[in-house]
Design a protein around this motif. Sequence first.
Motif, PDB file in Angstrom:
ATOM      1  N   THR A  69       0.831  -1.200   0.000  1.00 38.75           N
ATOM      2  CA  THR A  69       0.000   0.000   0.000  1.00 38.75           C
ATOM      3  C   THR A  69       0.868   1.253   0.000  1.00 38.75           C
ATOM      4  O   THR A  69       0.604   2.215  -0.742  1.00 38.75           O
ATOM      5  CB  THR A  69      -0.944  -0.014   1.210  1.00 38.75           C
ATOM      6  N   ARG A  70       1.920   1.247   0.809  1.00 41.20           N
ATOM      7  CA  ARG A  70       2.814   2.409   0.830  1.00 41.20           C
ATOM      8  C   ARG A  70       3.535   2.565  -0.509  1.00 41.20           C
ATOM      9  O   ARG A  70       3.659   3.676  -1.038  1.00 41.20           O
ATOM     10  CB  ARG A  70       3.845   2.293   1.961  1.00 41.20           C
ATOM     11  N   ARG A  71       4.031   1.480  -1.067  1.00 45.57           N
ATOM     12  CA  ARG A  71       4.745   1.568  -2.343  1.00 45.57           C
ATOM     13  C   ARG A  71       3.843   2.131  -3.439  1.00 45.57           C
ATOM     14  O   ARG A  71       4.268   2.946  -4.263  1.00 45.57           O
ATOM     15  CB  ARG A  71       5.254   0.185  -2.748  1.00 45.57           C
ATOM     16  N   VAL A  72       2.614   1.639  -3.474  1.00 41.53           N
ATOM     17  CA  VAL A  72       1.672   2.131  -4.486  1.00 41.53           C
ATOM     18  C   VAL A  72       1.421   3.614  -4.283  1.00 41.53           C
ATOM     19  O   VAL A  72       1.393   4.397  -5.243  1.00 41.53           O
ATOM     20  CB  VAL A  72       0.352   1.328  -4.422  1.00 41.53           C
ATOM     21  N   ALA A  73       1.236   4.049  -3.028  1.00 41.32           N
ATOM     22  CA  ALA A  73       1.031   5.474  -2.743  1.00 41.32           C
ATOM     23  C   ALA A  73       2.216   6.299  -3.226  1.00 41.32           C
ATOM     24  O   ALA A  73       2.041   7.385  -3.811  1.00 41.32           O
ATOM     25  CB  ALA A  73       0.814   5.677  -1.248  1.00 41.32           C
ATOM     26  N   GLU A  74       3.434   5.797  -3.020  1.00 39.80           N
ATOM     27  CA  GLU A  74       4.621   6.524  -3.476  1.00 39.80           C
ATOM     28  C   GLU A  74       4.632   6.648  -4.990  1.00 39.80           C
ATOM     29  O   GLU A  74       4.904   7.727  -5.535  1.00 39.80           O
ATOM     30  CB  GLU A  74       5.885   5.810  -3.006  1.00 39.80           C
ATOM     31  N   LYS A  75       4.317   5.562  -5.691  1.00 36.72           N
ATOM     32  CA  LYS A  75       4.341   5.599  -7.157  1.00 36.72           C
ATOM     33  C   LYS A  75       3.276   6.538  -7.709  1.00 36.72           C
ATOM     34  O   LYS A  75       3.448   7.134  -8.776  1.00 36.72           O
ATOM     35  CB  LYS A  75       4.157   4.189  -7.711  1.00 36.72           C
ATOM     36  N   LEU A  76       2.156   6.663  -6.991  1.00 38.87           N
ATOM     37  CA  LEU A  76       1.064   7.517  -7.443  1.00 38.87           C
ATOM     38  C   LEU A  76       1.157   8.923  -6.871  1.00 38.87           C
ATOM     39  O   LEU A  76       0.251   9.729  -7.062  1.00 38.87           O
ATOM     40  CB  LEU A  76      -0.280   6.877  -7.075  1.00 38.87           C
ATOM     41  N   ASP A  77       2.247   9.185  -6.131  1.00 38.94           N
ATOM     42  CA  ASP A  77       2.502  10.526  -5.587  1.00 38.94           C
ATOM     43  C   ASP A  77       1.415  10.962  -4.602  1.00 38.94           C
ATOM     44  O   ASP A  77       1.041  12.125  -4.541  1.00 38.94           O
ATOM     45  CB  ASP A  77       2.631  11.540  -6.724  1.00 38.94           C
ATOM     46  N   VAL A  78       0.909  10.010  -3.821  1.00 35.53           N
ATOM     47  CA  VAL A  78      -0.100  10.297  -2.803  1.00 35.53           C
ATOM     48  C   VAL A  78       0.613  10.631  -1.495  1.00 35.53           C
ATOM     49  O   VAL A  78       1.446   9.845  -1.033  1.00 35.53           O
ATOM     50  CB  VAL A  78      -1.030   9.086  -2.596  1.00 35.53           C
ATOM     51  N   PRO A  79       0.331  11.760  -0.859  1.00 34.43           N
ATOM     52  CA  PRO A  79       0.919  12.044   0.459  1.00 34.43           C
ATOM     53  C   PRO A  79       0.428  11.007   1.474  1.00 34.43           C
ATOM     54  O   PRO A  79      -0.769  10.928   1.758  1.00 34.43           O
ATOM     55  CB  PRO A  79       0.386  13.446   0.783  1.00 34.43           C
ATOM     56  N   PHE A  80       1.334  10.232   2.007  1.00 32.82           N
ATOM     57  CA  PHE A  80       0.950   9.013   2.724  1.00 32.82           C
ATOM     58  C   PHE A  80       1.978   8.743   3.814  1.00 32.82           C
ATOM     59  O   PHE A  80       3.184   8.736   3.555  1.00 32.82           O
ATOM     60  CB  PHE A  80       0.936   7.857   1.718  1.00 32.82           C
ATOM     61  N   LEU A 139      10.260   8.569   1.681  1.00 33.35           N
ATOM     62  CA  LEU A 139      10.403   7.896   0.389  1.00 33.35           C
ATOM     63  C   LEU A 139       9.406   8.537  -0.570  1.00 33.35           C
ATOM     64  O   LEU A 139       8.224   8.196  -0.583  1.00 33.35           O
ATOM     65  CB  LEU A 139      10.134   6.394   0.529  1.00 33.35           C
ATOM     66  N   GLY A 140       9.891   9.487  -1.363  1.00 32.77           N
ATOM     67  CA  GLY A 140       9.009  10.194  -2.280  1.00 32.77           C
ATOM     68  C   GLY A 140       7.926  10.944  -1.534  1.00 32.77           C
ATOM     69  O   GLY A 140       8.197  11.713  -0.604  1.00 32.77           O
ATOM     70  N   SER A 141       6.682  10.706  -1.910  1.00 29.66           N
ATOM     71  CA  SER A 141       5.552  11.379  -1.266  1.00 29.66           C
ATOM     72  C   SER A 141       5.128  10.704   0.034  1.00 29.66           C
ATOM     73  O   SER A 141       4.174  11.136   0.671  1.00 29.66           O
ATOM     74  CB  SER A 141       4.347  11.403  -2.228  1.00 29.66           C
TER      75      SER A 141
END
Length: 585
Positions: A69-80, A139-141
């Motif tokens: 879930t976190r990885r997907v959020a990072e790839k989609l640039d979701v603040p998470f 990690l990204g977003s």
Amino acid sequence: MDPYFYTEKPKYRPHDIEDASEFYDIIERSSLTHQLSNSRPYIYWTMEIYDKANGIKGGGGLGVLAADTRRVAEKLDVPFVVVTPFYRSESHQKITNLAQEEFSETVSPQDYGFEYIDDVSISSRGFPDASLSIFKKTLGSTQFVTISEPNFGQLYEGEGSGDHRLYQEVALGFGGYKALKLLGIKPAVIQLNETATIFAALARLDELCANGMNLYEAIVYVRKHTLYTNHTLLQAAEPEFHRSQFEKLVLPNIKSNAVRCWLMEQFRNDRLRPNLLAIELTEAKNGVSKLHARVANFRDRNNDKVKFHAITNGIDLETWVLPEILQLYTESGIIDKFGLPTDNFHTKIDTLTASDLRAMHRAGRAALNRVLQHRKDQYNRPVQIPENALLFDFKRRFANYKRPYMPFTNPKALRQILVDYNAHYILAGKVHQGDTVMYQRLLEILQLVDADPILKERVHYIQDYDEELGRALAVGSNIAINVPEVGWEACGTSWEKDIANLKLLISTSDGGVADIKPIACLEVSGKNYDEEVRSLYLNMHKAARIMQNDSLLEKLTHRQLKAYLPIISGARMMKDYLHFLFPKR
């Protein structure tokens, strides 16, 4: 740590998303760019996360899901933001004389690039305050915000209803909430990944009331901004705590007298299941597959059945799918840059040929063998599976309801399948600590294999199951076996990784597999266990014959992928959560 899985650069990566608004526009939620931000992110609370590349090793499927879930959020640039413990002691398995033994290894947040922020404290009656160290990693977003202290213990240490387990949950909830305040992070929404995280919502309720908000207004506010994600089918399976345990470990952390009184009113006969608090403090509730949401048996304070919305678990395709297969999906127009199926993915799947599928199987087998070079079987030896051999696998937590023993019910039938089709069978999965029944079951399986020369040659139990091995088997075996007792699997994601990697699936109609009716794979069925066993062996024969026939291989692989690709997509899962939590205005 395997160099292939963790450090080799993937041969393929999806196109980068230039801006979060691209994804939000696609899912028709463009207003989310105003509702979610780095200072007001999506907060995901979990007792475990399985992300070994970042130094955090969970216990099983729930932790793997959290990491995806976190990885997907990072790839989609979701603040998470993931709020989770950092367990400084992690459990491992070894096999000695065919019996499972456990050992522990010490790990440190600093070893994996976590930044120390400060300490926060939680209180308990009759003991000094516990000082929790807060670590952060960006990690990204997305961010990890972890709590840790030397005596925190291992994941799920102690009895489920014991003091130490309650201490861990209170520390994560109240300590994690203090950590967010320390970092200046205000949740836009909180997702509670299972009941054990409910103390985060209680901490938020307490802060609102301590700052002057009316109790019932505060409860409404918390409910509207909190999602409870349940992974358990039966309320009776949840832990239960005594009033005295709450008085010792929970009440000292609550500032508001109104919240304290409300909490004590929730007890019946001096006992309380925290899932009742989760039901009371959340408006949005979801199960993790259609079947789970329908059959989960939970009741509220009035004994009314709780309604769960269905959001089936998905996987991070880039983590679990062979890079060559991801490239094939993209170049064939099956998935887009977000990891979502394209509008015409059904038609595009039909372009995959048997030649394509077999090439992917060869590449996957080579990847598996690279991992197996440094893993050990039940005899503490490495294993290599011939490229031309058929390979069945069972890879998941070694729990009774998952029935890892089923293929070994009739050793003669299993032996015949392995010989007739030049096949091997890999079994992988650890018994949870303290599960004496499954310790014995695993020992019996390995003793049975050891006593049979053919099984001993062709059945391999790979020790210390983890995400590296799970991924290697997902990409490198041909046929996956998934036979949970129907009605017991909330979702499962191992089967999703198998289908995404173009394998054949043999499964009962349970968990997320049952999102499609009738299920779109080889179904194990029967009125009783003996009938199911016969069905399993028939399907193993059938799958082996399909693997030998190009036309049949294309037909079943296409059918599986067409049915399940939309379910499997982690981007689809994130889209569904955003739709659920932020309805279109």
